[in-house]
Design an enzyme around this catalytic site. Structure first.
Site, PDB file in Angstrom:
ATOM      1  N   LYS A 106      -1.546  50.408  32.610  1.00  0.00           N
ATOM      2  CA  LYS A 106      -1.452  50.156  31.177  1.00  0.00           C
ATOM      3  C   LYS A 106      -0.329  49.177  30.866  1.00  0.00           C
ATOM      4  O   LYS A 106       0.768  49.269  31.424  1.00  0.00           O
ATOM      5  CB  LYS A 106      -1.207  51.473  30.420  1.00  0.00           C
ATOM      6  CG  LYS A 106      -2.383  52.433  30.514  1.00  0.00           C
ATOM      7  CD  LYS A 106      -2.127  53.763  29.834  1.00  0.00           C
ATOM      8  CE  LYS A 106      -2.077  53.644  28.320  1.00  0.00           C
ATOM      9  NZ  LYS A 106      -2.090  54.998  27.685  1.00  0.00           N
ATOM     10  N   ARG A 131       3.217  52.216  12.351  1.00  0.00           N
ATOM     11  CA  ARG A 131       2.673  51.442  11.232  1.00  0.00           C
ATOM     12  C   ARG A 131       1.608  52.263  10.520  1.00  0.00           C
ATOM     13  O   ARG A 131       1.215  53.320  11.006  1.00  0.00           O
ATOM     14  CB  ARG A 131       2.017  50.169  11.764  1.00  0.00           C
ATOM     15  CG  ARG A 131       0.998  50.532  12.846  1.00  0.00           C
ATOM     16  CD  ARG A 131       0.153  49.401  13.303  1.00  0.00           C
ATOM     17  NE  ARG A 131      -0.364  49.595  14.636  1.00  0.00           N
ATOM     18  CZ  ARG A 131      -1.441  50.289  14.956  1.00  0.00           C
ATOM     19  NH1 ARG A 131      -2.161  50.867  14.016  1.00  0.00           N
ATOM     20  NH2 ARG A 131      -1.825  50.416  16.212  1.00  0.00           N
TER      21      ARG A 131
HETATM   22  P1  ADP Z   1      -3.351  51.204  22.733  1.00  0.00           P
HETATM   23  O1  ADP Z   1      -1.886  50.951  22.526  1.00  0.00           O
HETATM   24  O2  ADP Z   1      -4.096  50.021  23.200  1.00  0.00           O
HETATM   25  O3  ADP Z   1      -3.958  51.926  21.563  1.00  0.00           O
HETATM   26  P2  ADP Z   1      -3.397  53.771  24.087  1.00  0.00           P
HETATM   27  O4  ADP Z   1      -2.334  54.185  25.058  1.00  0.00           O
HETATM   28  O5  ADP Z   1      -3.340  54.385  22.742  1.00  0.00           O
HETATM   29  O6  ADP Z   1      -3.394  52.199  24.001  1.00  0.00           O
HETATM   30  O7  ADP Z   1      -4.832  54.032  24.741  1.00  0.00           O
HETATM   31  C1  ADP Z   1      -6.019  53.571  24.089  1.00  0.00           C
HETATM   32  C2  ADP Z   1      -7.234  54.332  24.622  1.00  0.00           C
HETATM   33  O8  ADP Z   1      -7.343  54.170  26.052  1.00  0.00           O
HETATM   34  C3  ADP Z   1      -7.192  55.839  24.406  1.00  0.00           C
HETATM   35  O9  ADP Z   1      -7.665  56.224  23.138  1.00  0.00           O
HETATM   36  C4  ADP Z   1      -8.095  56.329  25.524  1.00  0.00           C
HETATM   37  O10 ADP Z   1      -9.451  56.176  25.197  1.00  0.00           O
HETATM   38  C5  ADP Z   1      -7.771  55.374  26.666  1.00  0.00           C
HETATM   39  N1  ADP Z   1      -6.652  55.893  27.511  1.00  0.00           N
HETATM   40  C6  ADP Z   1      -5.367  55.498  27.517  1.00  0.00           C
HETATM   41  N2  ADP Z   1      -4.629  56.176  28.408  1.00  0.00           N
HETATM   42  C7  ADP Z   1      -5.465  57.053  29.006  1.00  0.00           C
HETATM   43  C8  ADP Z   1      -5.322  58.049  30.045  1.00  0.00           C
HETATM   44  N3  ADP Z   1      -4.156  58.281  30.637  1.00  0.00           N
HETATM   45  N4  ADP Z   1      -6.431  58.765  30.379  1.00  0.00           N
HETATM   46  C9  ADP Z   1      -7.622  58.534  29.788  1.00  0.00           C
HETATM   47  N5  ADP Z   1      -7.824  57.634  28.826  1.00  0.00           N
HETATM   48  C10 ADP Z   1      -6.769  56.867  28.432  1.00  0.00           C
END
Ligand code: ADP
Ligand code: ADP
Ligand code: MG
Length: 481
Positions: A161, A295
């Site tokens: 990520k 936000r």
């Molecule tokens: P962003 O900042 O792009 O919103 P997030 O960390 O909120 O990133 O993750 C966005 C989406 O990616 C989540 O809603 C989920 O669907 C998927 N996701 C992120 N991290 C995980 C994880 N550790 N396991 C499973 N799905 C994940």
């Protein structure tokens, strides 16, 4: 003196914020770039200032926007979402120039905008989260080595990520050793392109999770209140499409606990103003902190519908130093709300954006329990350079079934011609039994490819609607002859 507030944004969210400013009796000042010459936020604002040719770069130009604000005696700036909303330098620039930033402080934005730092703060506060790493080393060989060690310790699948991530970008799942190097390169390149920052870290994947988030609102005097949960599991490319409030998980004790955890998380970060604490929930109903968005969120409307609280109005009041006027025990969740993002996209072509096209017919639904936050009108040409969201349709109902029935009626009533939109896809969705049951997770769309099997909306009904609209537009009166 009447306060003057500048809205550093465009599209539906600029219109939404302008309405709240005007309802408070303040003056709303819009800014715009050339591709937005005909945009609705300009005409609904009390004043509008052209800031440059853009495209996009002027909405992102902190110095320019601050200069405009000073020239126009602006008291406060609302950043909306996207653009500069989560840029700590913008919040700081406002503070340095005596302008009220309607959002958290630069320090909070900067700490929470970095997912690794946010996880560190949450770990100290004992907020549950999935196993993860610090930033991977810059050197690729070392990074791959560390990534493989982590993945083999916590077991695949894992996720790479972007540390500065947002909008689902820079996220790559890895299922085995062989994929690691390539996925790391892709995640880094995506992160670099989207955030000018190629830092990447890792998390263990929560398999088929529900995305449940909690709306938080905090004043500058230590009062932090949550406004309940939202489920945003229906996503494409890790990006939300449909959002509902409250979460339909039946275990109310669990949901209460998640909301209390969100308040603890916000307090641990010294959070002020409106924010969202995102969680993932696995099939055994364990929940894990994911991130805090500093936000107003696209989907804040569903929370407003079920709590009756105007979140943007509250944001403005809190930013100008008012205390929260309600306590946790005053917040009551009533009924259900569903928001669908009506995007100019072709769902059958991988949700490809349809920008550049002109809206030839625009006929929107109305009536009880329907809310439209949009910025398009008949004859409007959608600029190609911005995102594809046209309208957020939020439907409210007392029961879940009533809300789904209302949603179906509204989607059936909605006619947009010109660009392809997500409407025909949503019409499929609203009739799908699993969606109707309210029990779905983030793998929902992958598991329902049949939702994309519909005939394109070049139907006779839509052609007729377009014709009627055109006749109407020209003032043709069939009874006059
Ligand atoms: P962003 O900042 O792009 O919103 P997030 O960390 O909120 O990133 O993750 C966005 C989406 O990616 C989540 O809603 C989920 O669907 C998927 N996701 C992120 N991290 C995980 C994880 N550790 N396991 C499973 N799905 C994940
Ligand atoms: P106002 O600007 O009307 O004085 P407040 O600052 O008191 O409103 O509250 C901000 C928002 O929260 C408004 O949308 C208001 O309707 C809502 N609100 C205020 N108090 C309550 C309450 N006890 N329960 C639910 N909503 C409330
Ligand atoms: Mg997120």
């Amino acid at each position: 003196m009447k306060k003057k507030i500048l809205v550093a944004n465009r599209g539906e969210i600029a219109c939404r914020i302008i309405r709240a400013i005007q309802e408070l009796g303040y003056t709303a000042v819009a800014i715009y770039e050339t591709p937005d010459n005909a945009a609705l936020h300009i005409s609904v604002a009390d004043e509008a200032v052209w800031i440059g040719d853009g495209p996009r770069c002027d909405y992102l130009n902190i110095d320019k926007i601050i200069k405009v604000a000073k020239n126009h005696n602006i008291d406060g700036i609302h950043p909306g979402y996207g653009f500069l909303a989560e840029n700590p330098h913008f919040s700081q620039a406002c503070a340095d120039n005596g302008i009220t930033f309607i959002g958290p402080t630069a320090e909070v934005i900067s700490q929470l905008g970095d997912k690794v730092t946010a996880r560190r703060i949450m770990a100290e506060a004992k907020i549950p989260m999935v196993p993860g790493t610090d930033n991977l080393p810059a050197d690729e060989t070392e990074a791959v080595k560390m990534a493989l060690e982590f993945a083999n310790r916590v077991k695949y699948p894992i996720m790479l990520k972007a540390t500065a991530g947002g909008g689902g970008r820079g996220i790559r799942q890895v299922d085995n050793d062989a994929q690691m190097k390539e996925q790391l390169q892709i995640a880094r390149a995506e992160a670099k392109a989207a955030f000018s920052n190629d830092n990447v870290y890792m998390e263990k994947v929560v398999v088929k999770p529900k995305h449940v988030e909690v709306q938080i609102i905090a004043d500058q005097f230590g009062s932090t209140v949550h406004l309940g949960t939202r489920d945003c599991s229906i996503q494409r490319r890790n990006q939300k499409l449909v959002e509902i409030a409250p979460s339909l998980i039946k275990d109310q004790k669990l949901l209460d606990e998640i909301c209390e955890t969100a308040v603890r998380a916000a307090k641990a970060a010294n959070y002020t103003n409106a924010g969202t604490v995102e969680f993932l929930i696995d099939k055994d109903m364990n929940y894990y902190f994911m991130e805090i968005n500093t936000r107003i969120q696209v989907e804040h409307t569903v929370t407003e519908m079920v709590t009756g609280i105007d979140i943007v109005r509250t944001q403005i009041k809190l930013a100008f130093g008012k205390p929260l006027s309600f306590k946790q025990s005053d917040v009551r969740i009533r009924g259900h709300a569903i928001e669908m993002r009506i995007n100019a996209e072709d769902p059958q072509n991988n949700f490809m954006p349809e920008g550049g096209k002109t809206v030839t017919t625009y006929r929107s639904p109305g009536g009880y329990g329907v809310r439209l936050d949009g910025f398009v009108y008949q004859g409007f040409t959608i600029p190609q350079v911005y995102d594809s969201l046209l309208v957020k349709m939020t439907v409210f109902g007392y029961s879940w079934n009533e809300t789904v029935d209302r949603l179906r009626r509204c989607l059936t009533n909605y006619v947009i011609t010109g660009p392809k939109t997500t409407i025909p896809f949503y019409l499929q969705l609203v009739n799908e039994p699993q969606f109707q049951s309210g029990d779905f997770d983030t793998s929902y769309l992958e598991n329902h490819p049949e939702l994309l099997e519909y005939k394109d909306d070049d139907s006779e009904v839509n052609k007729l609607a377009a014709l009627i609209a055109e006749i109407h537009h020209k003032g043709f009166n069939p009874y006059a002859a």
